[in-house]
Write a protein that holds these residues in place. Structure first.
Motif, mmCIF file in Angstrom:
data_model
loop_
_atom_site.group_PDB
_atom_site.id
_atom_site.type_symbol
_atom_site.label_atom_id
_atom_site.label_comp_id
_atom_site.label_asym_id
_atom_site.label_seq_id
_atom_site.Cartn_x
_atom_site.Cartn_y
_atom_site.Cartn_z
ATOM 1 N N SER A 149 0.828 -1.207 0.000
ATOM 2 C CA SER A 149 0.000 0.000 0.000
ATOM 3 C C SER A 149 0.864 1.259 0.000
ATOM 4 C CB SER A 149 -0.944 0.000 1.201
ATOM 5 O OG SER A 149 -0.205 -0.083 2.403
ATOM 6 N N ASP A 150 2.136 1.137 0.392
ATOM 7 C CA ASP A 150 3.055 2.274 0.429
ATOM 8 C C ASP A 150 3.903 2.275 -0.840
ATOM 9 O OD1 ASP A 150 4.856 4.279 0.925
ATOM 10 O OD2 ASP A 150 5.585 3.464 2.833
ATOM 11 N N LYS A 151 3.466 3.036 -1.848
ATOM 12 C CA LYS A 151 4.164 3.067 -3.140
ATOM 13 C C LYS A 151 5.427 3.938 -3.109
ATOM 14 C CE LYS A 151 0.920 0.560 -4.859
ATOM 15 N NZ LYS A 151 0.983 -0.847 -4.665
ATOM 16 N N SER A 152 5.694 4.596 -1.979
ATOM 17 C CA SER A 152 6.893 5.429 -1.883
ATOM 18 C C SER A 152 8.117 4.604 -1.467
ATOM 19 C CB SER A 152 6.680 6.570 -0.880
ATOM 20 O OG SER A 152 6.572 6.059 0.443
ATOM 21 N N ARG A 153 7.912 3.342 -1.031
ATOM 22 C CA ARG A 153 9.019 2.476 -0.608
ATOM 23 C C ARG A 153 9.201 1.337 -1.591
ATOM 24 N NH1 ARG A 153 8.770 0.942 5.496
ATOM 25 N NH2 ARG A 153 10.947 0.587 5.035
ATOM 26 N N LYS A 154 10.457 0.984 -1.820
ATOM 27 C CA LYS A 154 10.756 -0.115 -2.748
ATOM 28 C C LYS A 154 10.460 -1.457 -2.071
ATOM 29 C CE LYS A 154 14.332 -2.005 -5.688
ATOM 30 N NZ LYS A 154 15.655 -1.821 -6.259
ATOM 31 N N ASN A 155 9.713 -2.293 -2.762
ATOM 32 C CA ASN A 155 9.447 -3.666 -2.360
ATOM 33 C C ASN A 155 9.758 -4.540 -3.565
ATOM 34 O OD1 ASN A 155 7.758 -3.776 0.360
ATOM 35 N ND2 ASN A 155 7.094 -1.954 -0.777
ATOM 36 N N PHE A 156 10.425 -5.676 -3.345
ATOM 37 C CA PHE A 156 10.702 -6.556 -4.476
ATOM 38 C C PHE A 156 10.865 -7.988 -3.999
ATOM 39 C CE2 PHE A 156 15.016 -5.754 -3.049
ATOM 40 C CZ PHE A 156 15.700 -6.931 -3.323
ATOM 41 N N LEU A 157 10.669 -8.904 -4.926
ATOM 42 C CA LEU A 157 10.976 -10.313 -4.720
ATOM 43 C C LEU A 157 11.642 -10.807 -5.996
ATOM 44 C CD1 LEU A 157 10.679 -12.569 -2.572
ATOM 45 C CD2 LEU A 157 8.756 -13.400 -3.909
ATOM 46 N N GLU A 158 12.757 -11.501 -5.819
ATOM 47 C CA GLU A 158 13.532 -12.009 -6.951
ATOM 48 C C GLU A 158 13.622 -13.522 -6.867
ATOM 49 O OE1 GLU A 158 18.021 -11.634 -8.840
ATOM 50 O OE2 GLU A 158 17.607 -10.784 -6.873
ATOM 51 N N LEU A 159 13.424 -14.159 -7.987
ATOM 52 C CA LEU A 159 13.617 -15.599 -8.133
ATOM 53 C C LEU A 159 14.789 -15.764 -9.096
ATOM 54 C CD1 LEU A 159 12.499 -18.437 -7.489
ATOM 55 C CD2 LEU A 159 11.032 -18.200 -9.492
ATOM 56 N N PRO A 160 15.969 -16.181 -8.572
ATOM 57 C CA PRO A 160 17.152 -16.248 -9.440
ATOM 58 C C PRO A 160 16.972 -17.154 -10.666
ATOM 59 C CG PRO A 160 17.798 -16.385 -7.154
ATOM 60 C CD PRO A 160 16.297 -16.469 -7.188
#
Length: 179
Positions: A149-160
């Motif tokens: 919900s907070d679009k000002s913070r970076k969130n990510f998930l990586e699958l190598p």
């Protein structure tokens, strides 16, 4: 056994021809490794509107003796990411043979806060064997979805995406002969 990449598509797959896929069949035919490059779903600064979801649909062709069949065992995925306290990420996958119905979908959810690397152990499911005597492609579908919900913070998930898939083998019954 021989095994080759037939085709792939999706926003999480590498662009270009199938030759870009790193692929290795184990010499003892107990499994194979596929490397599609890194699949990353993300939200926040620097993210495009459609970066929150990535997917890849991979088709593999094979040749095996008609006396045997195989299944692909459930996979351990390793993910890397960063999720704020309001962030979450979903990994879904299906590994099956084309034409199969009712194949279970594996769904894993990570809730923030999370930062680092985590292994997601294989699901406790029975192997799904290719029907004896039928030629079907192996299909591997994988997707990542990140939400916050907070679009000002970076969130990510990586699958190598350097995943090891292992086979379970069994003999096919001999076909009955006409009398």
């Amino acid at each position: 056994m021989t095994l080759e990449v037939r085709q792939y598509s999706g926003t999480g797959c590498p662009p270009g021809p199938a030759a870009k896929v790193r692929f290795s069949l184990k010499k003892d035919h107990t499994g194979f490794t596929v490397g599609l490059g890194s699949m990353v779903a993300k939200t926040g600064p620097g993210s495009a509107p459609d970066d929150f979801r990535k997917d890849c649909d991979l088709f593999l062709d094979y040749q095996i003796p008609s006396s045997h069949t195989f299944a692909i065992r459930p996979v351990t995925y390793t993910v890397r990411g960063q999720l704020g306290s309001d962030g979450s990420a979903d990994l879904t996958s299906r590994i099956f043979f084309t034409g199969d119905q009712g194949v279970p979908i594996r769904w894993e959810r990570l809730n923030g806060p999370f930062k680092g690397v985590q292994q997601l152990p294989p699901a406790d499911t029975e192997p799904w064997y290719k029907p004896c005597g039928e030629d079907r492609l192996i299909r591997i579908q994988t997707s990542l979805l990140v939400d916050s919900s907070d679009k000002s913070r970076k969130n990510f998930l990586e699958l190598p995406n350097d995943d090891l898939y292992e086979f379970a083998w069994k003999e096919c019954p001999e076909p009955s002969r006409p009398r």
